[in-house]
Design a protein around this motif. Structure first.
Motif, PDB file in Angstrom:
ATOM      1  N   ARG A  39      41.248 -45.181  14.224  1.00 56.99           N
ATOM      2  CA  ARG A  39      41.711 -46.355  13.480  1.00 56.99           C
ATOM      3  C   ARG A  39      42.833 -47.058  14.253  1.00 56.99           C
ATOM      4  NH1 ARG A  39      44.137 -42.001  10.961  1.00 56.99           N
ATOM      5  NH2 ARG A  39      46.264 -42.408  10.202  1.00 56.99           N
ATOM      6  N   HIS A  40      43.013 -48.316  13.883  1.00 57.15           N
ATOM      7  CA  HIS A  40      43.964 -49.184  14.581  1.00 57.15           C
ATOM      8  C   HIS A  40      44.796 -49.880  13.511  1.00 57.15           C
ATOM      9  CE1 HIS A  40      44.454 -52.517  17.900  1.00 57.15           C
ATOM     10  NE2 HIS A  40      45.576 -51.913  17.584  1.00 57.15           N
ATOM     11  N   GLU A  41      46.082 -49.519  13.463  1.00 59.67           N
ATOM     12  CA  GLU A  41      46.951 -50.076  12.420  1.00 59.67           C
ATOM     13  C   GLU A  41      48.140 -50.752  13.095  1.00 59.67           C
ATOM     14  OE1 GLU A  41      48.096 -46.730  10.016  1.00 59.67           O
ATOM     15  OE2 GLU A  41      46.058 -46.399   9.279  1.00 59.67           O
ATOM     16  N   GLY A  42      48.125 -52.056  13.152  1.00 62.43           N
ATOM     17  CA  GLY A  42      49.215 -52.770  13.825  1.00 62.43           C
ATOM     18  C   GLY A  42      49.284 -52.359  15.282  1.00 62.43           C
ATOM     19  N   ARG A  43      50.431 -51.829  15.692  1.00 61.44           N
ATOM     20  CA  ARG A  43      50.580 -51.390  17.088  1.00 61.44           C
ATOM     21  C   ARG A  43      50.110 -49.957  17.297  1.00 61.44           C
ATOM     22  NH1 ARG A  43      56.403 -51.329  17.644  1.00 61.44           N
ATOM     23  NH2 ARG A  43      56.014 -50.765  19.817  1.00 61.44           N
ATOM     24  N   LYS A  44      49.695 -49.289  16.227  1.00 61.38           N
ATOM     25  CA  LYS A  44      49.341 -47.870  16.331  1.00 61.38           C
ATOM     26  C   LYS A  44      47.827 -47.691  16.482  1.00 61.38           C
ATOM     27  CE  LYS A  44      51.679 -46.763  12.528  1.00 61.38           C
ATOM     28  NZ  LYS A  44      52.402 -45.982  11.499  1.00 61.38           N
ATOM     29  N   ILE A  45      47.457 -46.936  17.503  1.00 60.58           N
ATOM     30  CA  ILE A  45      46.041 -46.644  17.736  1.00 60.58           C
ATOM     31  C   ILE A  45      45.854 -45.132  17.625  1.00 60.58           C
ATOM     32  CG2 ILE A  45      44.117 -46.857  19.363  1.00 60.58           C
ATOM     33  CD1 ILE A  45      45.683 -49.182  20.668  1.00 60.58           C
ATOM     34  N   PHE A  46      45.048 -44.719  16.674  1.00 57.22           N
ATOM     35  CA  PHE A  46      44.772 -43.299  16.452  1.00 57.22           C
ATOM     36  C   PHE A  46      43.435 -42.956  17.104  1.00 57.22           C
ATOM     37  CE2 PHE A  46      47.580 -44.662  13.081  1.00 57.22           C
ATOM     38  CZ  PHE A  46      48.460 -43.598  12.907  1.00 57.22           C
ATOM     39  N   LEU A  47      43.432 -41.868  17.856  1.00 53.79           N
ATOM     40  CA  LEU A  47      42.220 -41.506  18.593  1.00 53.79           C
ATOM     41  C   LEU A  47      41.921 -40.012  18.440  1.00 53.79           C
ATOM     42  CD1 LEU A  47      44.169 -43.321  20.981  1.00 53.79           C
ATOM     43  CD2 LEU A  47      41.766 -43.908  21.325  1.00 53.79           C
ATOM     44  N   ILE A  51      35.569 -42.337  34.657  1.00 53.46           N
ATOM     45  CA  ILE A  51      35.643 -42.711  33.241  1.00 53.46           C
ATOM     46  C   ILE A  51      34.580 -43.764  32.946  1.00 53.46           C
ATOM     47  CG2 ILE A  51      37.093 -43.776  31.463  1.00 53.46           C
ATOM     48  CD1 ILE A  51      39.534 -42.622  32.884  1.00 53.46           C
ATOM     49  N   PHE A  52      33.927 -43.583  31.829  1.00 53.45           N
ATOM     50  CA  PHE A  52      32.927 -44.545  31.361  1.00 53.45           C
ATOM     51  C   PHE A  52      33.380 -45.083  29.999  1.00 53.45           C
ATOM     52  CE2 PHE A  52      30.823 -41.845  34.365  1.00 53.45           C
ATOM     53  CZ  PHE A  52      29.902 -42.660  35.009  1.00 53.45           C
ATOM     54  N   LEU A  53      33.250 -46.383  29.852  1.00 55.50           N
ATOM     55  CA  LEU A  53      33.657 -47.024  28.589  1.00 55.50           C
ATOM     56  C   LEU A  53      32.441 -47.609  27.886  1.00 55.50           C
ATOM     57  CD1 LEU A  53      36.769 -49.357  28.973  1.00 55.50           C
ATOM     58  CD2 LEU A  53      36.498 -47.420  27.432  1.00 55.50           C
ATOM     59  N   HIS A  54      32.363 -47.384  26.598  1.00 53.65           N
ATOM     60  CA  HIS A  54      31.281 -47.987  25.819  1.00 53.65           C
ATOM     61  C   HIS A  54      31.605 -49.461  25.583  1.00 53.65           C
ATOM     62  CE1 HIS A  54      28.716 -48.695  22.188  1.00 53.65           C
ATOM     63  NE2 HIS A  54      27.875 -48.015  22.964  1.00 53.65           N
ATOM     64  N   SER A  55      30.561 -50.269  25.454  1.00 56.70           N
ATOM     65  CA  SER A  55      30.780 -51.717  25.323  1.00 56.70           C
ATOM     66  C   SER A  55      31.558 -52.056  24.048  1.00 56.70           C
ATOM     67  CB  SER A  55      29.446 -52.458  25.339  1.00 56.70           C
ATOM     68  OG  SER A  55      28.609 -51.914  24.343  1.00 56.70           O
ATOM     69  N   SER A  56      31.541 -51.170  23.070  1.00 56.99           N
ATOM     70  CA  SER A  56      32.334 -51.405  21.849  1.00 56.99           C
ATOM     71  C   SER A  56      33.825 -51.389  22.163  1.00 56.99           C
ATOM     72  CB  SER A  56      32.031 -50.318  20.815  1.00 56.99           C
ATOM     73  OG  SER A  56      32.504 -49.063  21.285  1.00 56.99           O
ATOM     74  N   GLY A  57      34.188 -50.731  23.286  1.00 55.57           N
ATOM     75  CA  GLY A  57      35.595 -50.585  23.643  1.00 55.57           C
ATOM     76  C   GLY A  57      36.303 -49.518  22.831  1.00 55.57           C
ATOM     77  N   HIS A  58      35.563 -48.830  21.994  1.00 54.30           N
ATOM     78  CA  HIS A  58      36.178 -47.839  21.099  1.00 54.30           C
ATOM     79  C   HIS A  58      35.776 -46.410  21.455  1.00 54.30           C
ATOM     80  CE1 HIS A  58      36.590 -51.098  17.747  1.00 54.30           C
ATOM     81  NE2 HIS A  58      37.351 -51.321  18.810  1.00 54.30           N
ATOM     82  N   HIS A  59      35.128 -46.240  22.572  1.00 50.76           N
ATOM     83  CA  HIS A  59      34.575 -44.930  22.920  1.00 50.76           C
ATOM     84  C   HIS A  59      34.650 -44.783  24.440  1.00 50.76           C
ATOM     85  CE1 HIS A  59      30.828 -42.085  22.464  1.00 50.76           C
ATOM     86  NE2 HIS A  59      31.893 -41.455  22.914  1.00 50.76           N
ATOM     87  N   ALA A  62      45.312 -38.049  18.937  1.00 47.07           N
ATOM     88  CA  ALA A  62      46.402 -38.721  19.659  1.00 47.07           C
ATOM     89  C   ALA A  62      46.799 -39.996  18.933  1.00 47.07           C
ATOM     90  CB  ALA A  62      45.964 -39.051  21.075  1.00 47.07           C
ATOM     91  N   LEU A  63      48.061 -40.335  19.112  1.00 51.11           N
ATOM     92  CA  LEU A  63      48.571 -41.627  18.642  1.00 51.11           C
ATOM     93  C   LEU A  63      49.135 -42.372  19.842  1.00 51.11           C
ATOM     94  CD1 LEU A  63      49.628 -43.738  16.591  1.00 51.11           C
ATOM     95  CD2 LEU A  63      51.647 -42.275  16.277  1.00 51.11           C
ATOM     96  N   PHE A  64      48.630 -43.557  20.059  1.00 47.20           N
ATOM     97  CA  PHE A  64      49.173 -44.430  21.101  1.00 47.20           C
ATOM     98  C   PHE A  64      49.840 -45.632  20.440  1.00 47.20           C
ATOM     99  CE2 PHE A  64      47.818 -43.237  25.452  1.00 47.20           C
ATOM    100  CZ  PHE A  64      47.170 -42.058  25.124  1.00 47.20           C
ATOM    101  N   ILE A  65      50.895 -46.110  21.064  1.00 48.57           N
ATOM    102  CA  ILE A  65      51.604 -47.287  20.557  1.00 48.57           C
ATOM    103  C   ILE A  65      51.480 -48.407  21.580  1.00 48.57           C
ATOM    104  CG2 ILE A  65      53.823 -48.206  19.727  1.00 48.57           C
ATOM    105  CD1 ILE A  65      52.962 -45.856  18.024  1.00 48.57           C
ATOM    106  N   GLN A  66      51.060 -49.558  21.111  1.00 52.21           N
ATOM    107  CA  GLN A  66      51.024 -50.731  21.990  1.00 52.21           C
ATOM    108  C   GLN A  66      52.459 -51.163  22.245  1.00 52.21           C
ATOM    109  OE1 GLN A  66      47.394 -52.501  19.508  1.00 52.21           O
ATOM    110  NE2 GLN A  66      48.259 -54.005  20.903  1.00 52.21           N
ATOM    111  N   VAL A  67      52.775 -51.415  23.495  1.00 55.30           N
ATOM    112  CA  VAL A  67      54.128 -51.850  23.809  1.00 55.30           C
ATOM    113  C   VAL A  67      54.083 -53.265  24.368  1.00 55.30           C
ATOM    114  CG1 VAL A  67      55.144 -49.567  24.131  1.00 55.30           C
ATOM    115  CG2 VAL A  67      54.008 -50.668  26.040  1.00 55.30           C
TER     116      VAL A  67
END
Ligand SMILES: CCCCCCCCCCCCCCCC(=O)SCCNC(=O)CCNC(=O)[C@H](O)C(C)(C)COP(=O)(O)OP(=O)(O)OC[C@H]1O[C@@H](n2cnc3c(N)ncnc32)[C@H](O)[C@@H]1OP(=O)(O)O
Length: 265
Positions: free
Chosen positions: A223-231, A145-153, A249-254
């Motif tokens: 997009r990132h709305e509160g605890r919800k991260i849409f990807l 896995i490779f991550l972009h420095s933006s952390g969003h990709h 996908a929808l991820f929830i921060q726990v």
């Protein structure tokens, strides 16, 4: 019309005969042929040949003292195409715009940037990470896995091995879902920097993926709305000619160290 790509020739598909498979289990059982009891599982033979001692056959005590092995690097099971694409992606890390994420057999201990959620007691050598539960190189998921420095990709370079077959010659849809979940999960983790859970995964399978194919799962945070991260995620071949699947996908921060609702007493 759905175009079915050519299945790679046999030279590019890792062969499994006469290799050792370690079946993940928490039970310590003497392995056959005098091999030391494997803390991660039972040594089994494929093809009737006594297994060589797998490198995980160490005592639990020794396991705790050895450095974890980074598996997101080339091994003998990687095809030429996988190696070439890995080098290509690695070159992009030189200027710091991307970085490669190391990968280990156990997920829990080795995500220093992420405060981990602990759902239950972790004892002994612990469970295997789902994508790293086969020791035979090239048999299952080979990936980096490779991550972009933006952390969003996030991009996951992956070769799906023959143990991930569904229809003859093609990867199982569940294996592709796992690849996608892992890639969007890595992206969500990078965004959240805390534990995340998949709440929703919606996949469109567009073209059958041959076993042994080298693919890139490309995920972005939308997009990132509160605890919800849409990807979103697209899985394509290394040239970008064939789009195998796309997903949202929808991820929830726990909350850290808080079990998810279903696991609470
Ligand atoms: C630095 C980088 C390192 C990278 C290193 C990479 C390493 C390699 C990465 C590996 C990455 C592996 C990634 C695997 C990830 C799994 O496989 S996780 C396993 C599969 N998922 C599960 O088991 C989840 C089961 N579900 C749950 O536990 C709970 O339902 C959840 C998802 C935690 C949510 O529960 P909750 O925290 O109580 O949240 P709740 O208050 O109900 O809802 C919060 C909000 O989300 C919404 N929501 C919740 N669920 C849903 C849903 N299903 N649909 C729509 N909306 C929903 C709610 O409506 C609510 O919205 P608002 O009212 O706030 O607008």
């Amino acid at each position: 019309m759905i175009q079915i790509p050519n299945v790679p020739d046999g030279d590019n598909i890792p062969q499994l005969c006469h290799q050792t498979l370690v079946v993940p289990t928490a039970v310590l059982v003497p392995a056959p042929h005098g091999a030391t009891a494997a803390p991660h599982g039972i040594a089994m033979t494929i093809g009737g040949v006594p297994p060589p001692r797998p490198h995980c056959c160490v005592s639990p005590q020794a396991l705790c003292s050895v450095s974890p092995q980074d598996l997101a690097v080339p091994n003998a099971g990687w095809s030429v195409a996988m190696r070439e694409q890995f080098q290509h992606l690695l070159r992009r890390t030189a200027d710091g715009s991307w970085r490669r994420i190391p990968s280990y057999r156990r997920g829990l201990d080795y995500l220093p940037e992420v405060v981990q959620m602990v759902v239950g007691p972790v004892t002994g050598p612990g469970p295997r990470h789902f994508l790293r539960n086969l020791d035979a190189e090239g048999a299952g998921f080979e990936y980096a896995i490779f991550l972009h420095s933006s952390g969003h990709h996030a991009q996951c370079l992956c070769q799906l091995g023959p143990y991930l077959e569904g229809h003859h010659g093609f990867a199982h849809g569940g294996a592709i879902a796992t690849l996608i979940d892992t890639t969007v999960g890595a992206c969500a983790l990078a965004v959240a920097k805390t534990s995340v859970m998949t709440a929703k995964l919606n996949i469109s399978y567009l073209v059958p993926m041959p076993v042994g194919a080298v693919v890139v799962a490309d995920s972005r945070m939308e997009r990132h709305e509160g605890r919800k991260i849409f990807l979103s995620c697209r899985v394509h071949d290394t040239k970008g000619d064939t789009l195998y699947a796309e997903a949202t996908a929808l991820f929830i921060q726990v909350e850290n160290t808080k079990p998810p609702p279903a696991a609470r007493p």
